[in-house]
Write a protein that holds these residues in place. Sequence first.
Motif, PDB file in Angstrom:
ATOM      1  N   ARG A   1       3.562 -65.620 -22.279  1.00 55.47           N
ATOM      2  CA  ARG A   1       2.602 -64.784 -22.991  1.00 55.47           C
ATOM      3  C   ARG A   1       3.687 -63.641 -23.892  1.00 55.47           C
ATOM      4  NH1 ARG A   1      -1.324 -63.966 -25.910  1.00 55.47           N
ATOM      5  NH2 ARG A   1      -2.225 -62.077 -25.625  1.00 55.47           N
ATOM      6  N   ALA A   2       4.403 -63.153 -22.808  1.00 55.71           N
ATOM      7  CA  ALA A   2       4.992 -62.245 -23.903  1.00 55.71           C
ATOM      8  C   ALA A   2       5.846 -63.465 -24.918  1.00 55.71           C
ATOM      9  CB  ALA A   2       6.554 -61.295 -22.793  1.00 55.71           C
ATOM     10  N   VAL A   3       6.599 -63.993 -25.238  1.00 56.12           N
ATOM     11  CA  VAL A   3       7.028 -65.053 -26.522  1.00 56.12           C
ATOM     12  C   VAL A   3       5.620 -65.364 -27.395  1.00 56.12           C
ATOM     13  CG1 VAL A   3       7.718 -67.153 -26.595  1.00 56.12           C
ATOM     14  CG2 VAL A   3       8.418 -66.031 -24.277  1.00 56.12           C
ATOM     15  N   HIS A   4       4.794 -65.706 -26.830  1.00 50.98           N
ATOM     16  CA  HIS A   4       3.581 -65.907 -27.977  1.00 50.98           C
ATOM     17  C   HIS A   4       3.427 -64.515 -28.443  1.00 50.98           C
ATOM     18  CE1 HIS A   4       0.012 -65.910 -28.508  1.00 50.98           C
ATOM     19  NE2 HIS A   4      -0.289 -66.876 -28.886  1.00 50.98           N
ATOM     20  N   GLU A   5       3.338 -63.558 -27.661  1.00 52.18           N
ATOM     21  CA  GLU A   5       2.979 -62.096 -28.369  1.00 52.18           C
ATOM     22  C   GLU A   5       4.058 -61.100 -29.740  1.00 52.18           C
ATOM     23  OE1 GLU A   5       0.402 -59.273 -28.918  1.00 52.18           O
ATOM     24  OE2 GLU A   5      -0.369 -60.909 -28.285  1.00 52.18           O
ATOM     25  N   ALA A   6       5.565 -61.975 -28.699  1.00 49.86           N
ATOM     26  CA  ALA A   6       6.038 -61.639 -29.761  1.00 49.86           C
ATOM     27  C   ALA A   6       6.141 -62.496 -30.627  1.00 49.86           C
ATOM     28  CB  ALA A   6       7.866 -61.511 -29.178  1.00 49.86           C
ATOM     29  N   ALA A   7       6.051 -64.167 -31.162  1.00 47.81           N
ATOM     30  CA  ALA A   7       5.640 -64.722 -32.127  1.00 47.81           C
ATOM     31  C   ALA A   7       4.630 -64.595 -33.020  1.00 47.81           C
ATOM     32  CB  ALA A   7       5.596 -66.514 -31.029  1.00 47.81           C
ATOM     33  N   ALA A   8       3.574 -64.110 -32.702  1.00 49.45           N
ATOM     34  CA  ALA A   8       2.496 -63.878 -33.221  1.00 49.45           C
ATOM     35  C   ALA A   8       2.665 -62.457 -33.689  1.00 49.45           C
ATOM     36  CB  ALA A   8       0.845 -64.069 -31.572  1.00 49.45           C
ATOM     37  N   ASN A   9       3.023 -61.489 -33.140  1.00 46.98           N
ATOM     38  CA  ASN A   9       2.937 -60.125 -34.329  1.00 46.98           C
ATOM     39  C   ASN A   9       4.315 -60.060 -35.331  1.00 46.98           C
ATOM     40  OD1 ASN A   9       1.225 -58.598 -32.619  1.00 46.98           O
ATOM     41  ND2 ASN A   9       3.717 -57.625 -30.878  1.00 46.98           N
ATOM     42  N   SER A  10       5.533 -61.361 -34.613  1.00 47.06           N
ATOM     43  CA  SER A  10       6.387 -61.506 -36.629  1.00 47.06           C
ATOM     44  C   SER A  10       5.510 -62.279 -37.306  1.00 47.06           C
ATOM     45  CB  SER A  10       7.058 -62.792 -35.844  1.00 47.06           C
ATOM     46  OG  SER A  10       7.790 -63.011 -36.723  1.00 47.06           O
ATOM     47  N   ARG A  63       7.094 -55.220 -22.191  1.00 46.24           N
ATOM     48  CA  ARG A  63       7.682 -54.562 -21.934  1.00 46.24           C
ATOM     49  C   ARG A  63       7.197 -54.809 -19.934  1.00 46.24           C
ATOM     50  NH1 ARG A  63       7.596 -50.607 -25.388  1.00 46.24           N
ATOM     51  NH2 ARG A  63       9.272 -50.785 -26.065  1.00 46.24           N
ATOM     52  N   THR A  64       5.708 -54.916 -19.875  1.00 44.44           N
ATOM     53  CA  THR A  64       5.656 -55.326 -18.107  1.00 44.44           C
ATOM     54  C   THR A  64       5.252 -56.668 -18.240  1.00 44.44           C
ATOM     55  OG1 THR A  64       3.321 -54.307 -18.791  1.00 44.44           O
ATOM     56  CG2 THR A  64       2.914 -55.074 -17.835  1.00 44.44           C
ATOM     57  N   LEU A  65       5.230 -58.269 -18.946  1.00 42.46           N
ATOM     58  CA  LEU A  65       5.937 -58.791 -18.098  1.00 42.46           C
ATOM     59  C   LEU A  65       7.711 -59.826 -18.694  1.00 42.46           C
ATOM     60  CD1 LEU A  65       2.991 -60.631 -20.958  1.00 42.46           C
ATOM     61  CD2 LEU A  65       2.691 -60.657 -18.340  1.00 42.46           C
ATOM     62  N   GLY A  66       7.786 -58.966 -19.070  1.00 40.28           N
ATOM     63  CA  GLY A  66       8.951 -59.041 -19.116  1.00 40.28           C
ATOM     64  C   GLY A  66      10.612 -58.407 -17.917  1.00 40.28           C
ATOM     65  N   ASP A  67      11.817 -58.824 -17.921  1.00 42.20           N
ATOM     66  CA  ASP A  67      12.084 -57.788 -17.418  1.00 42.20           C
ATOM     67  C   ASP A  67      13.462 -56.766 -18.482  1.00 42.20           C
ATOM     68  OD1 ASP A  67      11.239 -58.774 -14.919  1.00 42.20           O
ATOM     69  OD2 ASP A  67      12.787 -61.153 -14.193  1.00 42.20           O
ATOM     70  N   VAL A  68      13.772 -57.648 -19.284  1.00 41.15           N
ATOM     71  CA  VAL A  68      14.124 -56.775 -20.106  1.00 41.15           C
ATOM     72  C   VAL A  68      13.279 -57.022 -21.489  1.00 41.15           C
ATOM     73  CG1 VAL A  68      16.637 -56.722 -21.192  1.00 41.15           C
ATOM     74  CG2 VAL A  68      16.520 -56.753 -19.026  1.00 41.15           C
ATOM     75  N   LEU A  69      13.743 -56.037 -22.390  1.00 40.44           N
ATOM     76  CA  LEU A  69      12.938 -56.269 -23.717  1.00 40.44           C
ATOM     77  C   LEU A  69      13.482 -55.023 -24.547  1.00 40.44           C
ATOM     78  CD1 LEU A  69      10.540 -57.278 -25.559  1.00 40.44           C
ATOM     79  CD2 LEU A  69       9.572 -55.360 -25.172  1.00 40.44           C
ATOM     80  N   TRP A  84      13.471 -62.882 -18.370  1.00 42.48           N
ATOM     81  CA  TRP A  84      13.368 -62.547 -17.216  1.00 42.48           C
ATOM     82  C   TRP A  84      14.495 -62.844 -16.276  1.00 42.48           C
ATOM     83  CZ3 TRP A  84      11.370 -64.882 -21.534  1.00 42.48           C
ATOM     84  CH2 TRP A  84       9.360 -63.518 -21.660  1.00 42.48           C
ATOM     85  N   ARG A  85      14.860 -62.023 -15.128  1.00 39.68           N
ATOM     86  CA  ARG A  85      15.387 -63.154 -13.805  1.00 39.68           C
ATOM     87  C   ARG A  85      14.869 -63.258 -12.875  1.00 39.68           C
ATOM     88  NH1 ARG A  85      16.654 -57.047 -15.527  1.00 39.68           N
ATOM     89  NH2 ARG A  85      19.295 -57.151 -16.826  1.00 39.68           N
ATOM     90  N   THR A  86      15.510 -64.549 -13.166  1.00 37.63           N
ATOM     91  CA  THR A  86      14.878 -65.977 -11.901  1.00 37.63           C
ATOM     92  C   THR A  86      15.186 -65.796 -10.472  1.00 37.63           C
ATOM     93  OG1 THR A  86      16.021 -67.724 -12.711  1.00 37.63           O
ATOM     94  CG2 THR A  86      13.893 -67.241 -13.756  1.00 37.63           C
ATOM     95  N   ALA A  87      14.848 -65.801  -9.374  1.00 34.97           N
ATOM     96  CA  ALA A  87      14.956 -66.204  -8.261  1.00 34.97           C
ATOM     97  C   ALA A  87      16.162 -67.008  -8.176  1.00 34.97           C
ATOM     98  CB  ALA A  87      13.838 -65.834  -7.517  1.00 34.97           C
TER      99      ALA A  87
END
Length: 88
Positions: A1-10, A63-69, A84-87
């Motif tokens: 969802r965060a990547v979609h939001e970044a692309a849509a905003n762009s 910012r909420t959905l990712g670990d770093v922005l 995103w940091r994964t286990a």
Amino acid sequence: RAVHEAAANSAEHAYGAGGAGSAAVDVRCAFDGPELACTVTDTGRWQTPGDPGDRGRGLVLMRTLGDVLRGDADAAGSTVELLWRTAR
């Protein structure tokens, strides 16, 4: 969802009114060990977020959905990096 939001905003904001038809947005993601990194880049113009009202929550959402922005903008365009940091 965060990547979609970044692309849509762009696509919506970087090129101004009437520019969306010719807007180029580059999305790249890479999984490297314990991290997933995605970068969204355009050649448009950064717009400072205004009063949220009914809109304007994209950066907060990312910012909420990712670990770093991280974001960067200059005369050549804008870049948003999400991490995103994964286990293991």
